[in-house]
Motif scaffolding. Structure first.
Motif, PDB file in Angstrom:
ATOM      1  N   ASN A 140      -4.321  -7.591   3.404  1.00  9.66           N
ATOM      2  CA  ASN A 140      -4.815  -8.603   2.764  1.00  9.66           C
ATOM      3  C   ASN A 140      -5.238  -9.579   3.999  1.00  9.66           C
ATOM      4  OD1 ASN A 140      -2.574 -10.691   3.152  1.00  9.66           O
ATOM      5  ND2 ASN A 140      -1.665  -9.489   1.225  1.00  9.66           N
ATOM      6  N   GLU A 141      -5.909 -10.790   3.799  1.00  7.61           N
ATOM      7  CA  GLU A 141      -6.424 -11.452   5.168  1.00  7.61           C
ATOM      8  C   GLU A 141      -5.087 -12.204   5.783  1.00  7.61           C
ATOM      9  OE1 GLU A 141      -9.310 -15.461   5.938  1.00  7.61           O
ATOM     10  OE2 GLU A 141      -9.150 -14.510   4.188  1.00  7.61           O
ATOM     11  N   ARG A 142      -3.979 -12.551   4.930  1.00  9.27           N
ATOM     12  CA  ARG A 142      -2.839 -13.445   5.671  1.00  9.27           C
ATOM     13  C   ARG A 142      -2.239 -12.268   6.532  1.00  9.27           C
ATOM     14  NH1 ARG A 142       2.857 -13.842   3.036  1.00  9.27           N
ATOM     15  NH2 ARG A 142       3.909 -15.382   4.852  1.00  9.27           N
ATOM     16  N   LEU A 143      -1.982 -11.062   5.839  1.00  6.24           N
ATOM     17  CA  LEU A 143      -0.953  -9.994   6.693  1.00  6.24           C
ATOM     18  C   LEU A 143      -2.077  -9.462   7.745  1.00  6.24           C
ATOM     19  CD1 LEU A 143       0.684  -8.122   3.446  1.00  6.24           C
ATOM     20  CD2 LEU A 143       1.516 -10.067   5.134  1.00  6.24           C
ATOM     21  N   ASP A 144      -3.100  -9.636   7.678  1.00  3.80           N
ATOM     22  CA  ASP A 144      -4.241  -9.017   9.036  1.00  3.80           C
ATOM     23  C   ASP A 144      -3.958  -9.891   9.801  1.00  3.80           C
ATOM     24  OD1 ASP A 144      -5.123  -6.970   7.904  1.00  3.80           O
ATOM     25  OD2 ASP A 144      -7.204  -7.519   7.742  1.00  3.80           O
ATOM     26  N   THR A 145      -4.054 -11.219   9.686  1.00 12.96           N
ATOM     27  CA  THR A 145      -3.874 -12.311  10.592  1.00 12.96           C
ATOM     28  C   THR A 145      -2.345 -12.144  11.510  1.00 12.96           C
ATOM     29  OG1 THR A 145      -5.356 -13.557   9.500  1.00 12.96           O
ATOM     30  CG2 THR A 145      -3.759 -14.761  11.088  1.00 12.96           C
ATOM     31  N   ILE A 146      -1.528 -11.922  10.760  1.00 12.19           N
ATOM     32  CA  ILE A 146       0.044 -11.814  11.393  1.00 12.19           C
ATOM     33  C   ILE A 146       0.008 -10.606  12.200  1.00 12.19           C
ATOM     34  CG2 ILE A 146       2.256 -11.413  10.713  1.00 12.19           C
ATOM     35  CD1 ILE A 146       2.091 -13.328   8.285  1.00 12.19           C
TER      36      ILE A 146
ATOM     37  N   MET B  36       0.729  -1.196  -0.187  1.00 13.13           N
ATOM     38  CA  MET B  36      -0.024   0.044   0.016  1.00 13.13           C
ATOM     39  C   MET B  36       1.055   1.194   0.047  1.00 13.13           C
ATOM     40  SD  MET B  36      -1.422   0.276   3.841  1.00 13.13           S
ATOM     41  CE  MET B  36      -1.685   1.937   3.516  1.00 13.13           C
ATOM     42  N   GLU B  37       0.207   2.507  -0.297  1.00 10.59           N
ATOM     43  CA  GLU B  37       1.007   3.577  -0.325  1.00 10.59           C
ATOM     44  C   GLU B  37       1.560   4.168   0.910  1.00 10.59           C
ATOM     45  OE1 GLU B  37       0.311   8.270  -1.773  1.00 10.59           O
ATOM     46  OE2 GLU B  37      -1.395   6.734  -1.979  1.00 10.59           O
ATOM     47  N   ASP B  38       2.771   4.535   1.240  1.00  9.22           N
ATOM     48  CA  ASP B  38       3.380   5.098   2.268  1.00  9.22           C
ATOM     49  C   ASP B  38       3.854   3.663   3.339  1.00  9.22           C
ATOM     50  OD1 ASP B  38       1.334   8.124   2.699  1.00  9.22           O
ATOM     51  OD2 ASP B  38       3.368   7.495   1.743  1.00  9.22           O
ATOM     52  N   SER B  39       3.796   2.621   2.676  1.00  8.18           N
ATOM     53  CA  SER B  39       4.139   1.510   3.350  1.00  8.18           C
ATOM     54  C   SER B  39       5.439   1.602   3.926  1.00  8.18           C
ATOM     55  CB  SER B  39       3.881  -0.047   2.698  1.00  8.18           C
ATOM     56  OG  SER B  39       4.254  -1.000   3.538  1.00  8.18           O
ATOM     57  N   PHE B  40       5.920   0.969   5.285  1.00 10.79           N
ATOM     58  CA  PHE B  40       7.420   1.374   5.448  1.00 10.79           C
ATOM     59  C   PHE B  40       8.019  -0.007   5.040  1.00 10.79           C
ATOM     60  CE2 PHE B  40       7.413   4.441   8.465  1.00 10.79           C
ATOM     61  CZ  PHE B  40       6.059   4.595   8.934  1.00 10.79           C
ATOM     62  N   ILE B  41       7.556  -1.352   4.593  1.00  9.71           N
ATOM     63  CA  ILE B  41       8.285  -2.289   4.355  1.00  9.71           C
ATOM     64  C   ILE B  41       7.580  -2.903   3.031  1.00  9.71           C
ATOM     65  CG2 ILE B  41       9.125  -3.063   6.751  1.00  9.71           C
ATOM     66  CD1 ILE B  41       6.520  -4.693   6.938  1.00  9.71           C
ATOM     67  N   GLN B  42       8.417  -3.747   2.190  1.00 12.93           N
ATOM     68  CA  GLN B  42       7.990  -4.659   1.142  1.00 12.93           C
ATOM     69  C   GLN B  42       8.134  -6.032   1.458  1.00 12.93           C
ATOM     70  OE1 GLN B  42       6.504  -3.211  -1.694  1.00 12.93           O
ATOM     71  NE2 GLN B  42       6.578  -1.209  -0.747  1.00 12.93           N
ATOM     72  N   LEU B  43       7.140  -6.874   1.262  1.00 17.13           N
ATOM     73  CA  LEU B  43       7.117  -8.145   1.676  1.00 17.13           C
ATOM     74  C   LEU B  43       7.266  -9.315   0.417  1.00 17.13           C
ATOM     75  CD1 LEU B  43       4.330  -8.032   4.246  1.00 17.13           C
ATOM     76  CD2 LEU B  43       6.591  -7.797   4.758  1.00 17.13           C
ATOM     77  N   ASP B  44       7.980 -10.298   0.706  1.00 14.36           N
ATOM     78  CA  ASP B  44       8.070 -11.507  -0.407  1.00 14.36           C
ATOM     79  C   ASP B  44       7.174 -12.467   0.398  1.00 14.36           C
ATOM     80  OD1 ASP B  44      11.510 -10.617  -0.626  1.00 14.36           O
ATOM     81  OD2 ASP B  44       9.948  -9.819  -2.060  1.00 14.36           O
TER      82      ASP B  44
END
Length: 501
Positions: free
Chosen positions: A36-42, A1-9
């Motif tokens: 998304n649902e996965r990152l929400d859960t984490i 998302m915009e302004d996100s601090f991190i990028q995920l693989d």
């Protein structure tokens, strides 16, 4: 998302969680919630939601924007509010954060950079803050912003806050109030006893500094209520303790369930406090005590003393404290007609060490930033080398010694105090002034605050013409002169960077 601090693989959840734990929780929540649902859960795992700090650090000010705060209040906190158990909040965000959702499981709260007026409003009977949290908080931390506030105002708000907080928060167990380095500062013994009169019986940690040594004209508060929930008690007496047997010992006997105890005081006019005294009067009443740290100096008059204990005798009184390393030091001061017995637990946990003498045993004191040196015998160069080695982080040094050095012309390596910024040489022989101002003997930092007697300084600096002391004098930022005549041009030229007071 915009302004996100991190990028995920596409990493496994376990590996991703390990990586995210390296980041502040608020960055994880801001970047992952509602992606998304996965990152929400984490992100909603208790690892990232149970303890949340929304207080910007200096290097985070640009990142902690209104846009971020708006997203937390509108999107994130309503989702995770019921999971937060401890919340640290900057006062400028306070209203928006508290009113954005409910926090039914919040038991610990830290309020930072709170202005005095804000503190007064926040802890009144009609405050929304009191209405929301009065029955659920067990721990409360308050950092009052005392910059540009008169000390009298801070003392007034201290009194007000204690009165209101203890009266309103029924389940409070731990309070840290910080206008004075996370210590409760009271003026007298009575003030301390009033705070520990039993009405706040759920407190489990109390840290108090007592300022005055005045003995009460009336009997001390007669209070024998047990403080059975108190687990940790830390006391520092800034002046001289004159009521060891009538104040401190009865108070400690009310704390039979203590697990941690810390005492720092100078004791006058009672028998010498040694290991036998501590065991008989304190430790035997605290069977659950796990940590006992102390720094105690006993001072008695030499008049009519038939027997004075040796260092070996004092050290032997601690033979039953097998899990503690105890240092003891004995000093005689004929001119002051005093005998001093200093005992302390090691490793040393305080940030200050007062009245160091020639009998100092050495050691390493990395946490000590303020020291004072005192003796009726001269301090030689070996002593100052030992001090520099034992206290590598000192920022403030006060020296009281009127005896001239015996070997002041010997050649030694240059002594360095790499962090020293405040130096008090008012009550010293001119030998010590010369030593600290001579750059071939002592290396000083720039921006030093120096306190010194004008006449002594004038002699040492050769009427402000000597090259031997010119380099270190050019590093002085503030010069506080005692017994000062009218300022001369030579003095101002000799201290080109100094504000002369």
């Amino acid at each position: 998302m915009e302004d996100s601090f991190i990028q995920l693989d596409d990493l496994p959840d376990e590996i991703l969680t390990i990586i995210l734990k390296k980041l502040p929780n608020y960055q994880v929540l801001y970047s992952l919630i509602d992606v998304n649902e996965r990152l929400d859960t984490i992100a909603q795992d208790s690892i990232f939601t149970s303890y949340l700090t929304l207080v910007p650090c200096r290097n985070d000010l640009k990142q902690f924007t209104n846009r971020m705060l708006h997203r937390f209040c509108d999107k994130i906190l309503p989702i995770i509010g019921y999971k937060i158990q401890w919340l640290n909040v900057d006062s400028s965000f306070m209203d928006r954060i508290f009113l954005s959702t409910i926090y039914p499981n919040l038991t610990g709260l830290g309020l930072y950079n709170v202005a005095l007026e804000t503190a007064r409003d926040l802890f009144t009977n009609t405050s929304y803050f009191i209405h929301i949290f009065e029955n659920q908080l067990s721990s409360l931390v308050i950092y009052i912003n005392e910059r540009e506030e008169p000390r009298s105002s801070i003392k007034d708000i201290n009194i007000f806050l204690f009165t209101q907080i203890f009266a309103m928060f029924n389940n409070l167990q731990c309070l840290n109030l910080n206008p004075f380095d996370l210590r409760v500062v009271v003026d007298s013994y009575e003030d301390c006893l009033y705070l520990l009169d039993g009405r706040f019986n759920k407190l489990n940690k109390f840290n108090v500094t007592i300022c005055s040594s005045n003995v009460p004209s009336l009997p001390l508060i007669n209070n024998k209520k047990k403080l059975s929930n108190l687990k940790c008690f830390l006391l520092r007496h800034k002046s001289v303790l004159l009521v060891y047997n009538t104040f401190l010992i009865p108070l400690l006997h009310r704390m039979s369930n203590l697990e941690e105890l810390s005492l720092y005081f100078v004791n006058h006019n009672t028998p010498i406090i040694d290991g036998n005294d501590l065991e008989m009067n304190i430790m035997n009443y605290m069977r659950k005590l796990k940590k006992f740290k102390f720094n105690i100096r006993s001072v008695i008059s030499l008049n009519n003393q038939v027997y004075l204990p040796s260092h070996e005798y004092i050290q032997n009184t601690f033979k039953n404290l097998k899990n503690n390393q105890i240092i003891s030091c004995i000093d005689y001061f004929p001119k002051a007609n005093e005998f001093h017995c200093h005992i302390y637990s090691y490793p040393y946990t305080w940030n200050y060490y007062d009245n160091i003498t020639n009998n100092f045993h050495g050691g390493l004191f990395k946490r000590v930033y303020e020291i004072s040196l005192f003796d009726e015998r001269s301090f030689e160069r070996e002593f100052f080398l030992k001090i520099a080695k034992s206290f590598p982080c000192i920022e403030e040094l006060r020296l009281h010694n009127r005896e001239p050095q015996k070997n002041d012309n010997q050649q030694w390596s240059i002594i360095e105090y790499p962090h020293l910024i405040r130096l008090d040489l008012v009550q010293t022989h001119e030998n010590y002034v010369e030593q600290f101002l001579n750059n071939t003997k002592v290396c000083l930092l720039n921006d030093i605050d120096l306190r010194v007697d004008y006449n002594t300084l004038q002699r040492v600096a050769g009427n402000f013409t000597s090259d031997a002391t010119r380099i270190n004098c050019s590093k002085i930022k503030c010069l506080f002169l005692y017994n000062e005549p009218e300022l001369s041009l030579d003095l101002k030229d000799y201290f080109p960077l100094a504000k002369i007071c």
